[in-house]
Design a protein around this motif. Structure first.
Motif, short mmCIF file in Angstrom:
data_model
loop_
_atom_site.label_atom_id
_atom_site.label_comp_id
_atom_site.label_asym_id
_atom_site.label_seq_id
_atom_site.Cartn_x
_atom_site.Cartn_y
_atom_site.Cartn_z
N SER A 87 0.82 -1.04 0.31
CA SER A 87 0.40 0.19 0.14
C SER A 87 0.86 0.92 0.25
N ASP A 88 2.36 0.80 -0.03
CA ASP A 88 2.98 2.10 -0.24
C ASP A 88 2.75 3.56 -1.15
N PRO A 89 2.01 3.92 -1.15
CA PRO A 89 2.27 5.44 -1.52
C PRO A 89 2.56 6.72 -2.48
N TYR A 90 4.39 5.53 -2.06
CA TYR A 90 5.50 6.77 -2.42
C TYR A 90 6.08 5.87 -3.75
N SER A 91 6.73 6.73 -4.62
CA SER A 91 7.29 6.11 -5.77
C SER A 91 8.93 6.97 -6.05
N PRO A 92 9.88 6.17 -4.77
CA PRO A 92 11.00 6.65 -6.13
C PRO A 92 11.69 6.56 -6.62
N GLY A 93 11.59 6.91 -8.03
CA GLY A 93 12.48 6.62 -8.86
C GLY A 93 12.41 7.82 -10.22
N ALA A 94 13.45 7.77 -11.40
CA ALA A 94 13.45 8.67 -12.35
C ALA A 94 12.48 8.22 -13.14
N GLY A 95 11.62 9.52 -13.03
CA GLY A 95 10.46 9.41 -13.85
C GLY A 95 9.05 9.46 -13.58
N ARG A 96 9.30 8.52 -12.25
CA ARG A 96 8.09 7.53 -11.52
C ARG A 96 6.69 8.72 -11.59
N THR A 97 5.69 8.74 -11.95
CA THR A 97 5.11 9.46 -11.48
C THR A 97 4.43 9.37 -9.99
N SER A 98 4.47 10.76 -9.39
CA SER A 98 4.89 10.35 -7.91
C SER A 98 2.78 10.97 -7.87
N TYR A 99 2.02 9.88 -6.54
CA TYR A 99 1.13 10.38 -6.04
C TYR A 99 0.43 12.25 -6.38
N GLU A 100 1.44 12.40 -5.67
CA GLU A 100 1.04 13.96 -5.36
C GLU A 100 2.68 14.96 -5.89
N LEU A 101 1.93 15.63 -6.88
CA LEU A 101 2.43 16.39 -7.39
C LEU A 101 2.65 17.97 -7.25
N ALA A 102 3.87 17.50 -5.78
CA ALA A 102 3.30 18.74 -5.01
C ALA A 102 4.45 19.63 -5.53
N GLY A 103 3.43 21.60 -5.50
CA GLY A 103 4.32 22.82 -5.36
C GLY A 103 4.57 22.86 -7.28
N ARG A 104 3.42 22.70 -8.16
CA ARG A 104 4.43 23.36 -9.36
C ARG A 104 3.23 23.18 -9.61
N ASN A 105 2.33 23.98 -9.14
CA ASN A 105 0.44 24.28 -9.43
C ASN A 105 1.25 25.84 -10.72
N ALA A 106 2.38 26.74 -10.03
CA ALA A 106 2.83 27.75 -11.56
C ALA A 106 2.90 27.25 -12.72
N LEU A 107 3.63 25.96 -12.55
CA LEU A 107 4.78 25.60 -13.93
C LEU A 107 3.42 24.33 -14.60
N MET A 108 2.23 23.95 -13.45
CA MET A 108 1.73 23.69 -14.90
C MET A 108 0.04 25.06 -15.24
N ASN A 109 0.06 25.85 -14.34
CA ASN A 109 -0.76 26.74 -15.03
C ASN A 109 0.33 27.48 -16.15
N ASP A 110 1.78 27.26 -16.39
CA ASP A 110 2.65 27.86 -17.49
C ASP A 110 1.88 27.13 -18.87
N PHE A 111 1.58 25.56 -18.62
CA PHE A 111 1.09 24.72 -19.52
C PHE A 111 -0.06 25.37 -20.05
N ASP A 112 -1.51 25.08 -18.64
CA ASP A 112 -2.35 25.32 -19.20
C ASP A 112 -2.62 26.12 -20.16
#
Ligand SMILES: Nc1ncnc2c1ncn2[C@@H]1O[C@H](COP(=O)(O)OP(=O)(O)O)[C@@H](O)[C@H]1O
Ligand SMILES: [Mg+2]
Length: 389
Positions: A5-30
């Motif tokens: 049930s481990d929700p964390y995902s260490p690993g290059a390019g592995r999608t994390s459950y929570e994409l924390a702190g990246r709203n501004a970047l996401m807004n740029d793309f939207d």
């Protein structure tokens, strides 16, 4: 807790459950998406930062959003460059063929049929076959034999056809600095033309912190082509969210003292947050993660990093390269001047140029500015000191 049930995902390019702190970047793309969908133009986006900060995961999210909007996306990554210039150009052609087929399946137009012909010419010129776009190669477009010209004609015809349906052609390129200079320069030239002539074509790329300089050295106008965004460590609040939110979902909480220990260990780096979060999950017997659990998790997490994240790079270094890295590690995380390294080694600077070059090609170090070198990974200086200690 159970590792299943481990929700964390260490690993290059592995999608994390929570994409924390990246709203501004996401807004740029939207914003880019909504401008293009409204028939307006924008700039491409270049993300730059160290390994492990979450650039690939962001690019993947951008790609997903672009595809959901119906844009055509062609992806490349630096690792594709390992096969040589010819192989990566062929991969680009295959990506265009696939994108062309997809566009065609959504309804044909005269402009799209013409574009498919150009894509077919472009691919044939690169000896790529086996993907049928249903249209024969078009004479006189994309077939000059000069790669940069052919790429530009192919992008032009495709983007112009897509403009009719308020769609766009997007190239998503990870580790852009690893592509050969000829390909980088051709991509920049196309982005430049696209901006001048209103073709909906965008290069969305990620790479090391010095990627903006690399692009500027390739083409002086590169500065104006992109929105440049530095991607770095998360602040304390976002780091805490990256740990707490995936746990909360399963009714698991962190004691404040546990949270503090883990946040200090991770230093805000997304990769480390995933690693320590995962270690905490494994270590905690109950749904409340305590300071005692966190202490064990910090040990386990560090051991995990020392077995995976860091040695992945260290192992690829030759004996001479490791010596170079040891000399760098003395300066800590801030980077080293090559003059200082030479003095330390008691060698001429020129005799170290080759080692420096191969470490850069392996992606272990980069040149933040002339005469300087830095590790591409946070915490690498400490690791090198630990293994050489
Ligand atoms: N915003 C984020 N919040 C939490 N974890 C993240 C975030 N971005 C990335 N990660 C995690 O960090 C690790 C590295 O991400 P990756 O995209 O491979 O970094 P980079 O491409 O910069 O080296 C992955 O384990 C990923 O799940
Ligand atoms: Mg990456």
């Amino acid at each position: 807790m159970h590792s299943a049930s481990d929700p964390y995902s260490p690993g290059a390019g592995r999608t994390s459950y929570e994409l924390a702190g990246r709203n501004a970047l996401m807004n740029d793309f939207d914003l880019l998406i909504s401008r293009v969908a409204a028939g307006r133009t924008d700039r491409g986006i270049v993300l730059h930062g160290l390994h492990g900060v979450g650039k690939t995961v962001l690019l993947n999210e951008f790609r997903r959003r672009a595809e959901n909007t119906g844009f055509l996306v062609v992806s490349l990554e630096g690792r594709d460059a390992e096969g040589g210039p010819k192989a990566i150009r062929a991969k680009l052609a295959r990506g265009l063929l696939q994108a062309g087929r997809k566009a065609n399946s959504r309804g044909n137009t005269a402009a799209l049929a013409a574009a498919l012909g150009t894509i077919a010419s472009f691919a044939a010129g690169l000896q790529v076959s086996g993907i049928d776009v249903g249209v024969g190669a078009r004479n006189g477009r994309g077939d000059s034999g000069a790669f940069a010209v052919d790429l530009e004609e192919t992008v032009e015809d495709t983007a112009v056809a897509l403009a009719e349906r308020k769609s766009a052609l997007i190239f998503v390129v990870d580790e852009l600095q690893s592509l050969d200079a000829g390909l980088i320069s051709a991509l920049l030239a196309v982005q430049h033309q696209a901006g001048q002539r209103d073709w909906p074509f965008y290069l969305i790329a990620a790479g090391l912190p010095n990627l903006p300089q690399v692009l500027n050295q390739s083409q002086r106008y590169a500065e104006g082509l992109f929105t440049y965004r530095s991607v770095g460590a998360l602040d304390r609040e976002d780091s805490a969210a990256a740990l707490a939110i995936p746990a909360q979902e399963q009714g698991v909480t962190y004691d404040p003292a546990a949270m503090d220990l883990l946040l200090n260990a991770a230093g805000g780096y997304p990769y480390f947050l995933q690693e320590y979060g995962s270690a905490a999950w494994e270590s905690a017997p109950h749904k409340r993660i305590t300071a005692d659990d966190a202490k064990i998790a910090v040990e386990i997490g560090r051991a995990q990093l020392d077995q995976g994240f860091f040695p992945m790079r260290w192992r690829r270094a030759t004996k001479a390269e490791r010596e170079f890295l040891r000399l760098m590690a003395i300066d800590g995380a801030g980077g080293s001047s090559t003059a200082t390294l030479a003095a330390r080694a008691g060698k001429k600077m020129t005799s170290m140029t080759m080692t420096r070059g191969s470490l850069i090609r392996k992606g272990i170090i980069y040149a933040p500015e002339l005469g300087q070198v830095s590790f591409t990974v946070p915490g690498m200086a400490d690791y090198v000191r630990r293994v050489s200690g």
